[in-house]
Design an enzyme around this catalytic site. Structure first.
Site, short mmCIF file in Angstrom:
data_model
loop_
_atom_site.label_atom_id
_atom_site.label_comp_id
_atom_site.label_asym_id
_atom_site.label_seq_id
_atom_site.Cartn_x
_atom_site.Cartn_y
_atom_site.Cartn_z
NE ARG A 108 -4.08 -1.84 1.64
CZ ARG A 108 -4.27 -2.52 3.02
NH1 ARG A 108 -3.32 -2.85 3.61
NH2 ARG A 108 -5.16 -4.27 2.63
CE LYS A 130 0.46 13.53 -15.47
NZ LYS A 130 0.80 13.29 -17.67
CD GLU A 172 8.86 15.52 -23.81
OE1 GLU A 172 7.87 16.78 -23.68
OE2 GLU A 172 8.46 15.30 -24.66
CE LYS A 214 5.99 16.97 -16.14
NZ LYS A 214 6.27 15.68 -16.68
CD GLU A 224 -2.68 15.22 -17.08
OE1 GLU A 224 -2.52 15.05 -18.42
OE2 GLU A 224 -2.92 14.10 -16.27
NE ARG A 228 1.44 16.60 -15.23
CZ ARG A 228 1.42 15.96 -13.75
NH1 ARG A 228 0.89 16.32 -12.49
NH2 ARG A 228 2.13 15.32 -13.67
CG ASN A 232 -0.66 17.92 -22.96
OD1 ASN A 232 -0.31 16.60 -22.84
ND2 ASN A 232 -2.10 17.19 -22.71
CG HIS A 235 3.09 16.33 -25.74
ND1 HIS A 235 4.32 16.79 -26.25
CD2 HIS A 235 3.79 14.89 -25.49
CE1 HIS A 235 5.21 16.62 -25.62
NE2 HIS A 235 5.22 15.32 -25.39
CG HIS A 239 1.29 11.37 -28.41
ND1 HIS A 239 0.57 12.48 -27.90
CD2 HIS A 239 2.62 11.08 -27.73
CE1 HIS A 239 1.46 12.44 -25.93
NE2 HIS A 239 2.64 11.42 -26.44
CG HIS A 249 7.94 10.85 -26.97
ND1 HIS A 249 6.35 11.28 -27.29
CD2 HIS A 249 8.41 12.06 -25.84
CE1 HIS A 249 6.22 12.03 -26.85
NE2 HIS A 249 6.65 12.91 -25.73
P1 NAD Z 1 14.45 5.59 -20.64
O1 NAD Z 1 13.98 5.05 -19.36
O2 NAD Z 1 13.75 4.05 -21.85
O3 NAD Z 1 15.51 5.32 -21.60
C1 NAD Z 1 16.69 5.49 -22.96
C2 NAD Z 1 17.71 4.15 -23.44
O4 NAD Z 1 18.82 5.07 -22.68
C3 NAD Z 1 17.47 3.30 -22.55
O5 NAD Z 1 17.97 2.52 -23.24
C4 NAD Z 1 18.41 3.46 -21.35
O6 NAD Z 1 18.74 2.47 -21.01
C5 NAD Z 1 19.41 4.54 -21.81
N1 NAD Z 1 19.79 5.09 -20.92
C6 NAD Z 1 18.83 6.06 -19.41
N2 NAD Z 1 20.56 6.86 -18.80
C7 NAD Z 1 21.54 6.35 -19.40
C8 NAD Z 1 22.99 6.59 -19.04
N3 NAD Z 1 22.52 8.16 -18.00
N4 NAD Z 1 23.78 6.58 -19.83
C9 NAD Z 1 23.24 5.51 -21.20
N5 NAD Z 1 22.04 5.00 -21.34
C10 NAD Z 1 21.07 5.42 -20.26
O7 NAD Z 1 13.55 6.14 -21.72
P2 NAD Z 1 13.31 7.89 -21.40
O8 NAD Z 1 12.83 7.91 -22.88
O9 NAD Z 1 14.24 8.31 -20.15
O10 NAD Z 1 11.97 7.55 -20.72
C11 NAD Z 1 11.18 7.67 -21.66
C12 NAD Z 1 10.02 7.05 -20.36
O11 NAD Z 1 9.29 8.43 -19.75
C13 NAD Z 1 8.51 6.44 -21.14
O12 NAD Z 1 8.32 5.44 -20.96
C14 NAD Z 1 7.64 7.62 -20.86
O13 NAD Z 1 6.14 7.20 -21.14
C15 NAD Z 1 8.06 7.78 -19.26
N6 NAD Z 1 7.60 9.07 -18.66
C16 NAD Z 1 7.57 9.75 -18.36
C17 NAD Z 1 6.77 11.17 -17.79
C18 NAD Z 1 5.97 11.36 -16.07
O14 NAD Z 1 5.22 12.58 -15.75
N7 NAD Z 1 5.51 10.34 -15.49
C19 NAD Z 1 7.09 12.24 -18.25
C20 NAD Z 1 8.04 11.96 -20.32
C21 NAD Z 1 7.36 10.66 -20.27
ZN ZN Z 2 6.72 13.88 -24.34
#
Ligand code: NAD
Ligand code: ZN
Length: 341
Positions: A108, A130, A172, A214, A224, A228, A232, A235, A239, A249
């Site tokens: 929990r 989030k 971003e 942000k 949201e 918030r 977008n 996006h 998207h 992305h």
């Molecule tokens: P990811 O975590 O998959 O990382 C991208 C790649 O980079 C992976 O292969 C990872 O292993 C590698 N990597 C990460 N840090 C590294 C480093 N320092 N050195 C070498 N390699 C490294 O993807 P991301 O782009 O970081 O994040 C995308 C995710 O974030 C998605 O799942 C998306 O839905 C989520 N997201 C969440 C929010 C939120 O508000 N919670 C907002 C935007 C995106």
């Molecule tokens: Zn985005």
């Protein structure tokens, strides 16, 4: 090093920008810490991890599933993690989302924190509370709102990040400047090359400016509704491009930002010169500004995506660089604009 505070509904979060991974232990409880990471980050940085049990995920979005969440909960159980456990995610947005989600539901809810290792995680995914995992191909279908206790953003870790991933984060960051940071937008134009060369000082500035935009919005509207929506920007079209073109992305967001700029220009909110500056910056950062795909196909994807809403969408327009406004726009108007560009 700079500390930024994010106010959440249940807990506040401290974002440590420019702090180094080797200082992490000072922020952690003394015992019962469990680390989640992915294989790439583990391979490069595990020698600097504090000495706690580590769960290593397979890298990539395909790992962000309910199955992985259950597997991590089982691992925590095997490790004897109780209600006093503390979960630490060290990785990109995938690892952060997963860590926050598991920590929200395991027994929990247990406290958690992130070391955000990708630029996208530092400027976007780790901020705002989030958490979520994907279900049957639907992104973030299951999730929670919950703030990490702290987020450590060590910009020196970005030197090992693949270039495409760096650019994903930059898209971003540009989005954030367009929403509320005109000065940073022009600084980026001036210093684009140094940013791509990973100048530590500049990266730290960019990350902290981006987080502030942000964090500011999230503090006003954590769950949201109105404010918030501004996040977008780029996006809606982005998207749809991501779905059809299957590009990363950030590249899709870049194309979406240009679309939003063009529509804003047509509506008289943005000057032609400003629109061109936005395109110029994105090009300088190595991001695409257009796609050769038939806009009708992208429009179809956008319409499918939005069909559960009414026949208009809340579109984020750029009201001069550094300011945005959200307006309901009929899908038919967007279609006419998209096909006539
Ligand atoms: P990811 O975590 O998959 O990382 C991208 C790649 O980079 C992976 O292969 C990872 O292993 C590698 N990597 C990460 N840090 C590294 C480093 N320092 N050195 C070498 N390699 C490294 O993807 P991301 O782009 O970081 O994040 C995308 C995710 O974030 C998605 O799942 C998306 O839905 C989520 N997201 C969440 C929010 C939120 O508000 N919670 C907002 C935007 C995106
Ligand atoms: Zn985005």
């Amino acid at each position: 090093m700079e500390t930024i505070f994010v106010k959440g509904l249940f807990r506040n979060s401290r974002i440590l920008v420019g702090e180094h991974l080797n200082q992490l232990s000072g922020y952690l409880p003394e015992a019962n810490v469990f680390i989640i990471t992915d294989a790439n980050v583990h391979r490069i940085y595990s020698a600097d991890f504090p000495d706690y049990p580590v769960y290593v995920m397979h890298p990539g979005e395909q790992s962000k599933t309910t199955d992985s969440a259950v597997a991590i909960c089982q691992w925590l159980m095997e490790q004897g993690a109780g209600r006093d456990a503390f979960l630490l995610g060290i990785g990109g947005g995938m690892v952060c989302d997963m860590t926050g989600f598991v920590a929200s539901v395991y027994m929990r809810g247990i406290p958690f924190a992130y070391v955000a290792t990708s630029l996208l995680a530092q400027v976007d995914a780790s901020i705002g509370g989030k958490t979520g995992v994907n279900l049957d191909g639907y992104k973030n279908l299951i999730g929670t709102f919950n703030q990490p206790l702290f987020v450590l953003c060590d910009t020196t870790m970005l030197t090992s990040l693949p270039e495409t991933e760096l650019r994903n984060g930059l898209a971003e960051a540009v989005k954030h400047t367009l929403i509320a940071d005109k000065r940073m937008f022009f600084k980026l134009i001036e210093k684009a090359e140094a940013i791509l060369d990973l100048n530590e000082n500049l990266l730290e500035k960019l990350v902290s400016h981006s987080i502030k935009v942000k964090a500011d919005i999230v503090c006003k509207d954590e769950v949201e509704q109105g404010e918030r929506r501004k996040l977008n920007l780029g996006h809606t079209w982005g998207h749809a491009v991501e779905k059809i073109d299957r590009v990363p992305h950030g590249q899709a967001v870049s194309i979406g930002l240009v679309f939003a700029a063009a529509l804003s220009e047509q509506k008289g909110l943005l000057s032609m010169a400003e629109k061109e500056q936005i395109e110029k910056l994105l090009v300088m950062l190595g991001l695409p500004v257009s796609t050769s795909t038939d806009p009708a196909l992208i429009m179809d994807a956008l319409t499918r995506d939005k069909k559960k809403e009414a026949d208009f969408i809340h579109f984020v327009l750029i009201d001069g660089i550094g300011k945005v406004r959200v307006e309901p726009i009929p899908l038919s108007e967007i279609k006419t604009f998209a096909l006539g560009r």
